[in-house]
Design a protein around this motif. Structure first.
Motif, PDB file in Angstrom:
ATOM      1  N   ARG A 269     134.237 -69.435  23.613  1.00  0.00           N
ATOM      2  CA  ARG A 269     132.777 -69.364  23.690  1.00  0.00           C
ATOM      3  C   ARG A 269     132.321 -68.492  24.840  1.00  0.00           C
ATOM      4  NH1 ARG A 269     132.628 -75.505  25.126  1.00  0.00           N
ATOM      5  NH2 ARG A 269     133.008 -75.370  27.332  1.00  0.00           N
ATOM      6  N   VAL A 270     133.041 -68.492  25.960  1.00  0.00           N
ATOM      7  CA  VAL A 270     132.684 -67.618  27.082  1.00  0.00           C
ATOM      8  C   VAL A 270     132.878 -66.169  26.673  1.00  0.00           C
ATOM      9  CG1 VAL A 270     133.270 -66.943  29.432  1.00  0.00           C
ATOM     10  CG2 VAL A 270     133.201 -69.367  28.820  1.00  0.00           C
TER      11      VAL A 270
ATOM     12  N   LEU B  82     129.780 -71.683  17.560  1.00  0.00           N
ATOM     13  CA  LEU B  82     131.172 -72.128  17.391  1.00  0.00           C
ATOM     14  C   LEU B  82     131.246 -73.590  16.959  1.00  0.00           C
ATOM     15  CD1 LEU B  82     132.815 -70.300  20.396  1.00  0.00           C
ATOM     16  CD2 LEU B  82     133.058 -69.761  17.972  1.00  0.00           C
ATOM     17  N   ALA B  83     130.417 -74.433  17.535  1.00  0.00           N
ATOM     18  CA  ALA B  83     130.417 -75.850  17.159  1.00  0.00           C
ATOM     19  C   ALA B  83     129.993 -76.026  15.706  1.00  0.00           C
ATOM     20  CB  ALA B  83     129.495 -76.641  18.083  1.00  0.00           C
ATOM     21  N   THR B  84     128.991 -75.285  15.300  1.00  0.00           N
ATOM     22  CA  THR B  84     128.524 -75.373  13.917  1.00  0.00           C
ATOM     23  C   THR B  84     129.600 -74.900  12.952  1.00  0.00           C
ATOM     24  OG1 THR B  84     126.228 -75.052  14.614  1.00  0.00           O
ATOM     25  CG2 THR B  84     126.737 -74.599  12.303  1.00  0.00           C
ATOM     26  N   MET B  85     130.192 -73.756  13.231  1.00  0.00           N
ATOM     27  CA  MET B  85     131.240 -73.243  12.343  1.00  0.00           C
ATOM     28  C   MET B  85     132.452 -74.173  12.320  1.00  0.00           C
ATOM     29  SD  MET B  85     130.456 -70.773  10.450  1.00  0.00           S
ATOM     30  CE  MET B  85     132.092 -70.580   9.773  1.00  0.00           C
ATOM     31  N   ASP B  86     132.846 -74.703  13.474  1.00  0.00           N
ATOM     32  CA  ASP B  86     133.980 -75.644  13.508  1.00  0.00           C
ATOM     33  C   ASP B  86     133.705 -76.847  12.610  1.00  0.00           C
ATOM     34  OD1 ASP B  86     135.477 -74.094  15.199  1.00  0.00           O
ATOM     35  OD2 ASP B  86     135.103 -75.308  16.984  1.00  0.00           O
TER      36      ASP B  86
ATOM     37  N   LEU C 170     119.753 -71.904  13.396  1.00  0.00           N
ATOM     38  CA  LEU C 170     120.096 -71.282  14.675  1.00  0.00           C
ATOM     39  C   LEU C 170     119.274 -70.022  14.970  1.00  0.00           C
ATOM     40  CD1 LEU C 170     123.978 -71.572  14.550  1.00  0.00           C
ATOM     41  CD2 LEU C 170     122.481 -72.701  16.200  1.00  0.00           C
ATOM     42  N   PHE C 171     119.085 -69.177  13.961  1.00  0.00           N
ATOM     43  CA  PHE C 171     118.486 -67.863  14.175  1.00  0.00           C
ATOM     44  C   PHE C 171     117.106 -67.688  13.579  1.00  0.00           C
ATOM     45  CE2 PHE C 171     123.137 -67.190  13.712  1.00  0.00           C
ATOM     46  CZ  PHE C 171     123.410 -66.937  15.040  1.00  0.00           C
ATOM     47  N   GLY C 172     116.669 -68.645  12.761  1.00  0.00           N
ATOM     48  CA  GLY C 172     115.411 -68.501  12.049  1.00  0.00           C
ATOM     49  C   GLY C 172     115.662 -67.890  10.688  1.00  0.00           C
ATOM     50  N   PRO C 173     114.702 -68.020   9.790  1.00  0.00           N
ATOM     51  CA  PRO C 173     114.881 -67.467   8.450  1.00  0.00           C
ATOM     52  C   PRO C 173     114.952 -65.943   8.475  1.00  0.00           C
ATOM     53  CG  PRO C 173     112.686 -68.408   8.696  1.00  0.00           C
ATOM     54  CD  PRO C 173     113.441 -68.697   9.963  1.00  0.00           C
ATOM     55  N   PRO C 174     115.612 -65.352   7.479  1.00  0.00           N
ATOM     56  CA  PRO C 174     115.695 -63.893   7.425  1.00  0.00           C
ATOM     57  C   PRO C 174     114.300 -63.263   7.409  1.00  0.00           C
ATOM     58  CG  PRO C 174     117.124 -64.878   5.778  1.00  0.00           C
ATOM     59  CD  PRO C 174     116.298 -65.988   6.364  1.00  0.00           C
TER      60      PRO C 174
END
Length: 75
Positions: free
Chosen positions: A3-4, A39-43, A69-73
């Motif tokens: 993550r770093v 990373l936590a979400t994908m894991d 996480l990023f908002g809608p497209p």
């Protein structure tokens, strides 16, 4: 450590004008936190998919999570 590295790459890319990374910089001013969340979400999604791939649509779930996480497209 991963993550770093991801956060450092986001920051480095934004400073050097890389398009994808510059876009990430518009999402947050806390790239380390964003890296942890991604990373936590994908894991978590990958674990659910590995346990039951017939009922977990990994790509579909990631599309939904990435909007949180990023908002809608196009937003």
């Amino acid at each position: 450590m991963l993550r770093v590295t991801a956060a450092d790459r986001l920051r480095h890319g934004a400073e050097h004008g890389h398009v994808a990374v510059a876009l990430a910089a518009t999402v947050t001013d806390q790239p380390r936190s964003l890296a942890r969340q991604i990373l936590a979400t994908m894991d978590g999604l990958e674990l659910q998919w590995l346990r039951d791939p017939d009922t977990t649509g990994l790509v579909r779930e990631w599309d939904t999570a990435s909007q949180v996480l990023f908002g809608p497209p196009g937003a």
